[in-house]
Motif scaffolding. Sequence first.
Motif, PDB file in Angstrom:
ATOM      1  N   SER A  97      24.321 -34.629  58.728  1.00 45.58           N
ATOM      2  CA  SER A  97      23.786 -33.444  58.057  1.00 45.58           C
ATOM      3  C   SER A  97      22.486 -33.734  57.311  1.00 45.58           C
ATOM      4  N   PHE A  98      22.250 -35.002  56.955  1.00 44.47           N
ATOM      5  CA  PHE A  98      21.008 -35.375  56.267  1.00 44.47           C
ATOM      6  C   PHE A  98      19.999 -36.005  57.226  1.00 44.47           C
ATOM      7  N   SER A  99      20.220 -35.845  58.549  1.00 47.05           N
ATOM      8  CA  SER A  99      19.346 -36.412  59.569  1.00 47.05           C
ATOM      9  C   SER A  99      19.495 -37.934  59.599  1.00 47.05           C
ATOM     10  N   ALA A 100      18.515 -38.628  60.212  1.00 45.41           N
ATOM     11  CA  ALA A 100      18.558 -40.081  60.347  1.00 45.41           C
ATOM     12  C   ALA A 100      17.168 -40.563  60.735  1.00 45.41           C
ATOM     13  N   GLY A 101      16.979 -41.868  60.729  1.00 49.77           N
ATOM     14  CA  GLY A 101      15.679 -42.413  61.081  1.00 49.77           C
ATOM     15  C   GLY A 101      14.669 -42.250  59.960  1.00 49.77           C
ATOM     16  N   ILE A 102      13.381 -42.248  60.301  1.00 48.59           N
ATOM     17  CA  ILE A 102      12.350 -42.222  59.255  1.00 48.59           C
ATOM     18  C   ILE A 102      12.313 -40.896  58.509  1.00 48.59           C
ATOM     19  N   HIS A 103      12.910 -39.851  59.105  1.00 50.32           N
ATOM     20  CA  HIS A 103      12.932 -38.544  58.441  1.00 50.32           C
ATOM     21  C   HIS A 103      14.276 -38.264  57.764  1.00 50.32           C
ATOM     22  N   TYR A 104      15.060 -39.309  57.529  1.00 47.13           N
ATOM     23  CA  TYR A 104      16.304 -39.130  56.772  1.00 47.13           C
ATOM     24  C   TYR A 104      15.975 -38.473  55.431  1.00 47.13           C
ATOM     25  N   CYS A 105      16.817 -37.544  55.016  1.00 44.52           N
ATOM     26  CA  CYS A 105      16.546 -36.737  53.814  1.00 44.52           C
ATOM     27  C   CYS A 105      16.366 -37.617  52.578  1.00 44.52           C
ATOM     28  N   ILE A 106      15.172 -37.584  52.016  1.00 44.89           N
ATOM     29  CA  ILE A 106      14.852 -38.420  50.856  1.00 44.89           C
ATOM     30  C   ILE A 106      15.658 -37.984  49.624  1.00 44.89           C
ATOM     31  N   GLY A 107      16.085 -36.718  49.606  1.00 48.84           N
ATOM     32  CA  GLY A 107      16.828 -36.193  48.470  1.00 48.84           C
ATOM     33  C   GLY A 107      18.332 -36.205  48.643  1.00 48.84           C
ATOM     34  N   ALA A 108      18.835 -36.881  49.687  1.00 46.62           N
ATOM     35  CA  ALA A 108      20.281 -36.886  49.942  1.00 46.62           C
ATOM     36  C   ALA A 108      21.103 -37.366  48.741  1.00 46.62           C
ATOM     37  N   PRO A 109      20.712 -38.453  48.044  1.00 42.39           N
ATOM     38  CA  PRO A 109      21.497 -38.881  46.873  1.00 42.39           C
ATOM     39  C   PRO A 109      21.542 -37.809  45.783  1.00 42.39           C
ATOM     40  N   LEU A 110      20.418 -37.103  45.577  1.00 42.70           N
ATOM     41  CA  LEU A 110      20.389 -36.041  44.566  1.00 42.70           C
ATOM     42  C   LEU A 110      21.257 -34.866  44.997  1.00 42.70           C
ATOM     43  N   ALA A 111      21.188 -34.491  46.280  1.00 40.59           N
ATOM     44  CA  ALA A 111      22.013 -33.392  46.786  1.00 40.59           C
ATOM     45  C   ALA A 111      23.495 -33.690  46.582  1.00 40.59           C
ATOM     46  N   ARG A 112      23.895 -34.923  46.827  1.00 39.06           N
ATOM     47  CA  ARG A 112      25.304 -35.313  46.654  1.00 39.06           C
ATOM     48  C   ARG A 112      25.722 -35.178  45.187  1.00 39.06           C
ATOM     49  N   ILE A 113      24.843 -35.588  44.275  1.00 39.07           N
ATOM     50  CA  ILE A 113      25.153 -35.467  42.846  1.00 39.07           C
ATOM     51  C   ILE A 113      25.305 -34.000  42.454  1.00 39.07           C
ATOM     52  N   GLU A 114      24.400 -33.137  42.949  1.00 36.20           N
ATOM     53  CA  GLU A 114      24.451 -31.708  42.621  1.00 36.20           C
ATOM     54  C   GLU A 114      25.716 -31.057  43.179  1.00 36.20           C
ATOM     55  N   LEU A 115      26.051 -31.372  44.423  1.00 32.84           N
ATOM     56  CA  LEU A 115      27.238 -30.784  45.043  1.00 32.84           C
ATOM     57  C   LEU A 115      28.506 -31.239  44.316  1.00 32.84           C
ATOM     58  N   ALA A 116      28.569 -32.515  43.963  1.00 31.91           N
ATOM     59  CA  ALA A 116      29.740 -33.036  43.249  1.00 31.91           C
ATOM     60  C   ALA A 116      29.839 -32.431  41.848  1.00 31.91           C
ATOM     61  N   ALA A 117      28.679 -32.242  41.189  1.00 31.67           N
ATOM     62  CA  ALA A 117      28.685 -31.701  39.823  1.00 31.67           C
ATOM     63  C   ALA A 117      29.183 -30.269  39.796  1.00 31.67           C
ATOM     64  N   SER A 118      28.689 -29.430  40.710  1.00 31.14           N
ATOM     65  CA  SER A 118      29.125 -28.030  40.710  1.00 31.14           C
ATOM     66  C   SER A 118      30.586 -27.912  41.126  1.00 31.14           C
ATOM     67  N   MET A 119      31.009 -28.736  42.095  1.00 34.83           N
ATOM     68  CA  MET A 119      32.408 -28.702  42.524  1.00 34.83           C
ATOM     69  C   MET A 119      33.340 -29.139  41.399  1.00 34.83           C
ATOM     70  N   THR A 120      32.982 -30.214  40.706  1.00 32.29           N
ATOM     71  CA  THR A 120      33.805 -30.712  39.605  1.00 32.29           C
ATOM     72  C   THR A 120      33.897 -29.678  38.480  1.00 32.29           C
ATOM     73  N   ALA A 121      32.763 -29.060  38.142  1.00 35.50           N
ATOM     74  CA  ALA A 121      32.755 -28.050  37.081  1.00 35.50           C
ATOM     75  C   ALA A 121      33.632 -26.863  37.451  1.00 35.50           C
ATOM     76  N   LEU A 122      33.581 -26.441  38.689  1.00 40.89           N
ATOM     77  CA  LEU A 122      34.402 -25.301  39.136  1.00 40.89           C
ATOM     78  C   LEU A 122      35.886 -25.662  39.148  1.00 40.89           C
ATOM     79  N   LEU A 123      36.207 -26.882  39.576  1.00 46.23           N
ATOM     80  CA  LEU A 123      37.611 -27.304  39.590  1.00 46.23           C
ATOM     81  C   LEU A 123      38.181 -27.397  38.176  1.00 46.23           C
ATOM     82  N   GLU A 124      37.365 -27.888  37.235  1.00 47.85           N
ATOM     83  CA  GLU A 124      37.854 -28.098  35.869  1.00 47.85           C
ATOM     84  C   GLU A 124      37.878 -26.808  35.053  1.00 47.85           C
ATOM     85  N   LYS A 125      36.844 -25.980  35.201  1.00 45.05           N
ATOM     86  CA  LYS A 125      36.693 -24.810  34.348  1.00 45.05           C
ATOM     87  C   LYS A 125      37.215 -23.521  34.976  1.00 45.05           C
TER      88      LYS A 125
END
Length: 405
Positions: free
Chosen positions: A349-377
């Motif tokens: 989903s984040f592609s591969a090779g030289i065009h691998y998504c440079i923001g993939a680590p940030l996207a993972r943090i954002e997705l985990a943060a919103s999911m965790t907040a929704l599960l808890e609250k």
Amino acid sequence: MAAASDLAFDPWDPAFLADPYPAYAELRAKGRVHYYEPTNQWLVPHHADVSALLRDRRLGRTYQHRYTHEDFGRTAPPAAHEPFHTLNDHGMLDLEPPDHTRIRRLVSKAFTPRTVEQLKPYVAKLAGELVDRLVAAGGGDLLADVAEPLPVAVIAEMLGIPESDRAPLRPWSADICGMYELNPPKDVAAKAVRASVEFSDYLRELIAERRKEPGDDLISGLIAAHDEGDRLTEQEMISTCVLLLNAGHEATVNATVNGWYALFRNPDQLAALRADHSLVPAAVEELMRYDTPLQLFERWVLDEIEIDGTTVPRGAEIAMLFGSANHDPEVFRNPEKLDLTREDNPHISFSAGIHYCIGAPLARIELAASMTALLEKAPTLGLAAEPKRKPNFVIRGLEGLSVAV
């Protein structure tokens, strides 16, 4: 090789857009490559081929570093579309080395693991505040109230775009991204051109301000790098900022709503996630695989290639079907099943090779943060109305996701 026009693949059919995965299974069963006349593209549906081609330097995101339009057997884009192509063609996603390497090296300094890790508290705090407001209202539109504001705010903060200027960012991005759909109609192209002009004009002014008064933001960093000898033209700077804003939230927004809609339709998996929040990281990966936010990624054939005995000539366009690759049973056991405990999950989903998504680590943090907040609250979060899917194929998402707490 089967002609794709003889198969169930139809990116303009509402039934296909609602659930393209059965058609992908047919494509995979009928062969490894299919010519699709309506878009003049070669469709590649298998994970192994998509993964290999993303790394194959005989393909490129552009051909203009080696060929003219005429040499490549292609027609130049209409003059009326020039503002969009100027903006798009100077971003690193649509460049090849050495320009791609130079720009990515500069931008990657803002996306080092350490830098992204330092953003975690800010992202978690913002996600918590957005979910608090959703809960206080008794529900709302998960897309407009949580999925969109979170990544837009994060990337705007990184770029140094003032809060008072952020309202048009998402509409500009949506209009520009309309041009990435297959055979976009005239009105969609006109919106993309207008948004390209307006966004570029805004950034030109902001860059001029940052030259006078630098901050600790990414735009100031790019200006400083330019002044120190790592040359970035003003157009490259503008195109890079637009790319980071667009790519920095489109996938995250759509992964959030696609993911929660999938969870609501798989209550056993949602129950397991609510019972064990340690599943969140694996859930993020599985949801991105299960209903992929970017369904198709294109490459130009710079030098003739062969796929399973079929010659794909120079000048052709390859359409790599990420959604199909992520459901390939050769790679994923029971691919049509949502399984949040899936351990071996090499989705692309984040592609591969030289065009691998440079923001993939940030996207993972954002997705985990919103999911965790929704599960808890919002532990009783549920679907309030059946959502309407956007009439898009390439960028897969929903018009909204109405939820109740």
